[in-house]
Design a protein around this motif. Sequence first.
Motif, PDB file in Angstrom:
ATOM      1  N   GLU A  78     -11.225 -36.263 -35.098  1.00  0.00           N
ATOM      2  CA  GLU A  78     -11.810 -36.459 -33.667  1.00  0.00           C
ATOM      3  C   GLU A  78     -10.550 -37.056 -32.888  1.00  0.00           C
ATOM      4  OE1 GLU A  78     -14.794 -39.540 -33.055  1.00  0.00           O
ATOM      5  OE2 GLU A  78     -15.547 -38.293 -31.549  1.00  0.00           O
ATOM      6  N   GLU A  79      -9.605 -38.353 -33.525  1.00  0.00           N
ATOM      7  CA  GLU A  79      -8.980 -38.953 -32.676  1.00  0.00           C
ATOM      8  C   GLU A  79      -7.788 -37.845 -32.349  1.00  0.00           C
ATOM      9  OE1 GLU A  79      -6.078 -41.610 -34.893  1.00  0.00           O
ATOM     10  OE2 GLU A  79      -7.435 -42.939 -33.837  1.00  0.00           O
ATOM     11  N   LYS A  80      -7.267 -37.142 -33.328  1.00  0.00           N
ATOM     12  CA  LYS A  80      -5.941 -36.522 -33.069  1.00  0.00           C
ATOM     13  C   LYS A  80      -6.451 -35.161 -31.834  1.00  0.00           C
ATOM     14  CE  LYS A  80      -2.284 -33.732 -33.637  1.00  0.00           C
ATOM     15  NZ  LYS A  80      -1.096 -33.945 -32.846  1.00  0.00           N
ATOM     16  N   SER A  81      -7.763 -34.721 -31.988  1.00  0.00           N
ATOM     17  CA  SER A  81      -8.191 -33.835 -30.959  1.00  0.00           C
ATOM     18  C   SER A  81      -8.002 -34.321 -29.684  1.00  0.00           C
ATOM     19  CB  SER A  81      -9.387 -33.108 -31.141  1.00  0.00           C
ATOM     20  OG  SER A  81      -9.969 -32.198 -30.408  1.00  0.00           O
ATOM     21  N   HIS A  82      -8.594 -35.564 -29.479  1.00  0.00           N
ATOM     22  CA  HIS A  82      -8.908 -36.151 -28.154  1.00  0.00           C
ATOM     23  C   HIS A  82      -7.379 -36.498 -27.688  1.00  0.00           C
ATOM     24  CE1 HIS A  82     -13.334 -37.094 -28.270  1.00  0.00           C
ATOM     25  NE2 HIS A  82     -13.130 -36.078 -28.852  1.00  0.00           N
ATOM     26  N   GLU A  83      -6.637 -37.042 -28.569  1.00  0.00           N
ATOM     27  CA  GLU A  83      -5.398 -37.546 -27.968  1.00  0.00           C
ATOM     28  C   GLU A  83      -4.383 -36.176 -27.444  1.00  0.00           C
ATOM     29  OE1 GLU A  83      -1.456 -38.188 -30.749  1.00  0.00           O
ATOM     30  OE2 GLU A  83      -2.888 -39.681 -31.167  1.00  0.00           O
ATOM     31  N   GLU A  84      -4.640 -35.062 -28.144  1.00  0.00           N
ATOM     32  CA  GLU A  84      -3.949 -33.651 -27.797  1.00  0.00           C
ATOM     33  C   GLU A  84      -4.469 -33.389 -26.512  1.00  0.00           C
ATOM     34  OE1 GLU A  84      -1.415 -30.804 -27.716  1.00  0.00           O
ATOM     35  OE2 GLU A  84      -1.319 -32.364 -29.215  1.00  0.00           O
ATOM     36  N   LEU A  85      -5.842 -33.377 -26.250  1.00  0.00           N
ATOM     37  CA  LEU A  85      -6.572 -32.959 -25.110  1.00  0.00           C
ATOM     38  C   LEU A  85      -6.502 -33.936 -23.819  1.00  0.00           C
ATOM     39  CD1 LEU A  85      -9.936 -31.772 -26.341  1.00  0.00           C
ATOM     40  CD2 LEU A  85      -8.079 -30.271 -25.365  1.00  0.00           C
ATOM     41  N   SER A  86      -5.947 -35.068 -24.174  1.00  0.00           N
ATOM     42  CA  SER A  86      -5.811 -36.206 -23.086  1.00  0.00           C
ATOM     43  C   SER A  86      -4.207 -35.993 -22.473  1.00  0.00           C
ATOM     44  CB  SER A  86      -5.777 -37.621 -23.794  1.00  0.00           C
ATOM     45  OG  SER A  86      -7.207 -37.778 -23.975  1.00  0.00           O
ATOM     46  N   LYS A  87      -3.564 -35.030 -23.011  1.00  0.00           N
ATOM     47  CA  LYS A  87      -2.175 -35.033 -22.579  1.00  0.00           C
ATOM     48  C   LYS A  87      -2.228 -33.846 -21.128  1.00  0.00           C
ATOM     49  CE  LYS A  87       0.227 -34.752 -26.693  1.00  0.00           C
ATOM     50  NZ  LYS A  87       0.923 -34.072 -27.639  1.00  0.00           N
ATOM     51  N   ASP A  88      -1.198 -34.512 -20.240  1.00  0.00           N
ATOM     52  CA  ASP A  88      -1.649 -34.030 -18.750  1.00  0.00           C
ATOM     53  C   ASP A  88      -1.351 -32.602 -18.729  1.00  0.00           C
ATOM     54  OD1 ASP A  88      -2.204 -36.444 -17.342  1.00  0.00           O
ATOM     55  OD2 ASP A  88      -0.094 -36.882 -17.049  1.00  0.00           O
ATOM     56  N   GLU A  89      -0.590 -31.936 -19.757  1.00  0.00           N
ATOM     57  CA  GLU A  89      -0.188 -30.533 -19.885  1.00  0.00           C
ATOM     58  C   GLU A  89      -1.530 -29.695 -20.150  1.00  0.00           C
ATOM     59  OE1 GLU A  89       1.589 -30.059 -24.405  1.00  0.00           O
ATOM     60  OE2 GLU A  89       2.329 -31.644 -22.934  1.00  0.00           O
ATOM     61  N   HIS A  90      -2.490 -30.297 -20.626  1.00  0.00           N
ATOM     62  CA  HIS A  90      -3.694 -29.392 -20.903  1.00  0.00           C
ATOM     63  C   HIS A  90      -4.681 -29.534 -19.601  1.00  0.00           C
ATOM     64  CE1 HIS A  90      -2.700 -28.621 -24.967  1.00  0.00           C
ATOM     65  NE2 HIS A  90      -2.612 -30.117 -25.096  1.00  0.00           N
ATOM     66  N   PRO A  91      -5.301 -28.568 -19.101  1.00  0.00           N
ATOM     67  CA  PRO A  91      -6.100 -28.318 -18.092  1.00  0.00           C
ATOM     68  C   PRO A  91      -7.342 -28.655 -18.358  1.00  0.00           C
ATOM     69  CG  PRO A  91      -5.640 -26.171 -18.656  1.00  0.00           C
ATOM     70  CD  PRO A  91      -4.788 -26.908 -19.700  1.00  0.00           C
ATOM     71  N   VAL A  92      -8.367 -28.997 -17.378  1.00  0.00           N
ATOM     72  CA  VAL A  92      -9.720 -29.044 -17.428  1.00  0.00           C
ATOM     73  C   VAL A  92     -10.222 -27.827 -17.966  1.00  0.00           C
ATOM     74  CG1 VAL A  92     -11.897 -29.487 -16.380  1.00  0.00           C
ATOM     75  CG2 VAL A  92      -9.855 -30.867 -15.828  1.00  0.00           C
ATOM     76  N   GLY A  93     -10.958 -27.933 -18.974  1.00  0.00           N
ATOM     77  CA  GLY A  93     -11.474 -26.690 -19.571  1.00  0.00           C
ATOM     78  C   GLY A  93     -10.783 -26.213 -20.775  1.00  0.00           C
ATOM     79  N   GLN A  94      -9.672 -26.980 -21.148  1.00  0.00           N
ATOM     80  CA  GLN A  94      -9.026 -26.717 -22.422  1.00  0.00           C
ATOM     81  C   GLN A  94     -10.011 -27.244 -23.579  1.00  0.00           C
ATOM     82  OE1 GLN A  94      -5.906 -25.406 -23.223  1.00  0.00           O
ATOM     83  NE2 GLN A  94      -6.514 -25.625 -25.450  1.00  0.00           N
ATOM     84  N   TRP A  95     -10.108 -26.590 -24.619  1.00  0.00           N
ATOM     85  CA  TRP A  95     -10.928 -26.720 -25.875  1.00  0.00           C
ATOM     86  C   TRP A  95     -10.307 -26.571 -27.169  1.00  0.00           C
ATOM     87  CZ3 TRP A  95     -13.056 -22.733 -28.748  1.00  0.00           C
ATOM     88  CH2 TRP A  95     -12.886 -21.426 -28.089  1.00  0.00           C
ATOM     89  N   TYR A  96     -11.038 -27.472 -28.016  1.00  0.00           N
ATOM     90  CA  TYR A  96     -10.418 -27.143 -29.415  1.00  0.00           C
ATOM     91  C   TYR A  96     -11.727 -27.099 -30.375  1.00  0.00           C
ATOM     92  CZ  TYR A  96      -5.605 -27.666 -28.336  1.00  0.00           C
ATOM     93  OH  TYR A  96      -4.272 -27.497 -27.630  1.00  0.00           O
ATOM     94  N   VAL A  97     -11.771 -26.400 -31.493  1.00  0.00           N
ATOM     95  CA  VAL A  97     -12.963 -26.606 -32.463  1.00  0.00           C
ATOM     96  C   VAL A  97     -12.301 -27.253 -33.478  1.00  0.00           C
ATOM     97  CG1 VAL A  97     -14.353 -25.063 -33.969  1.00  0.00           C
ATOM     98  CG2 VAL A  97     -14.034 -24.512 -31.634  1.00  0.00           C
ATOM     99  N   ARG A  98     -12.982 -28.184 -34.218  1.00  0.00           N
ATOM    100  CA  ARG A  98     -12.464 -29.024 -35.363  1.00  0.00           C
ATOM    101  C   ARG A  98     -13.206 -28.874 -36.477  1.00  0.00           C
ATOM    102  NH1 ARG A  98     -14.276 -33.988 -34.947  1.00  0.00           N
ATOM    103  NH2 ARG A  98     -14.952 -34.592 -33.021  1.00  0.00           N
ATOM    104  N   PRO A  99     -13.149 -29.304 -37.520  1.00  0.00           N
ATOM    105  CA  PRO A  99     -14.055 -29.487 -38.695  1.00  0.00           C
ATOM    106  C   PRO A  99     -14.669 -31.018 -38.916  1.00  0.00           C
ATOM    107  CG  PRO A  99     -11.763 -29.891 -39.722  1.00  0.00           C
ATOM    108  CD  PRO A  99     -11.773 -29.464 -38.125  1.00  0.00           C
ATOM    109  N   THR A 100     -15.921 -30.933 -39.715  1.00  0.00           N
ATOM    110  CA  THR A 100     -16.658 -32.114 -39.668  1.00  0.00           C
ATOM    111  C   THR A 100     -16.160 -32.863 -41.084  1.00  0.00           C
ATOM    112  OG1 THR A 100     -18.601 -31.114 -40.645  1.00  0.00           O
ATOM    113  CG2 THR A 100     -18.458 -31.442 -37.977  1.00  0.00           C
ATOM    114  N   GLN A 101     -16.846 -33.878 -41.437  1.00  0.00           N
ATOM    115  CA  GLN A 101     -16.914 -34.233 -42.737  1.00  0.00           C
ATOM    116  C   GLN A 101     -17.883 -33.878 -43.798  1.00  0.00           C
ATOM    117  OE1 GLN A 101     -16.795 -38.359 -42.112  1.00  0.00           O
ATOM    118  NE2 GLN A 101     -14.838 -38.729 -42.094  1.00  0.00           N
ATOM    119  N   GLY A 102     -18.574 -32.804 -43.105  1.00  0.00           N
ATOM    120  CA  GLY A 102     -19.830 -32.061 -43.894  1.00  0.00           C
ATOM    121  C   GLY A 102     -19.934 -30.847 -43.397  1.00  0.00           C
ATOM    122  N   THR A 103     -21.068 -30.241 -43.016  1.00  0.00           N
ATOM    123  CA  THR A 103     -21.342 -28.891 -42.701  1.00  0.00           C
ATOM    124  C   THR A 103     -21.282 -28.716 -41.008  1.00  0.00           C
ATOM    125  OG1 THR A 103     -23.624 -29.131 -42.627  1.00  0.00           O
ATOM    126  CG2 THR A 103     -22.785 -28.259 -44.551  1.00  0.00           C
TER     127      THR A 103
END
Length: 102
Positions: free
Chosen positions: A26-51
């Motif tokens: 979560e930390e890495k995904s939020h850090e990446e999305l917070s960069k100015d180069e990413h526009p509003v609407g940018q998204w990523y799917v990431r794994p969980t620790q379970g299902t």
Amino acid sequence: DQQQKAEGRPLARRNIHHPHYRPWTEEKSHEELSKDEHPVGQWYVRPTQGTGLFLDLKVSKNPNVIETFRISEDKLPGRGELGHELRLRSHFNPGVLRDLDQ
């Protein structure tokens, strides 16, 4: 990796081939999305620790707001593969989202 071990349980390894899937915390995904180069609407799917999976969506730039949604999976074809049916729910609001103002 070290970050995953420090946070407790490791992230589930997934066999998912999608341009928006990232095996990030979560930390890495939020850090990446917070960069100015990413526009509003940018998204990523990431794994969980379970299902299931998480979808992180950049909803605002100033201030930076990232909304996290839980993706529940049904009809899994095999271990680590993407389910055939996906349900999206807000990570912070367990009810079904009916409109964007919720």
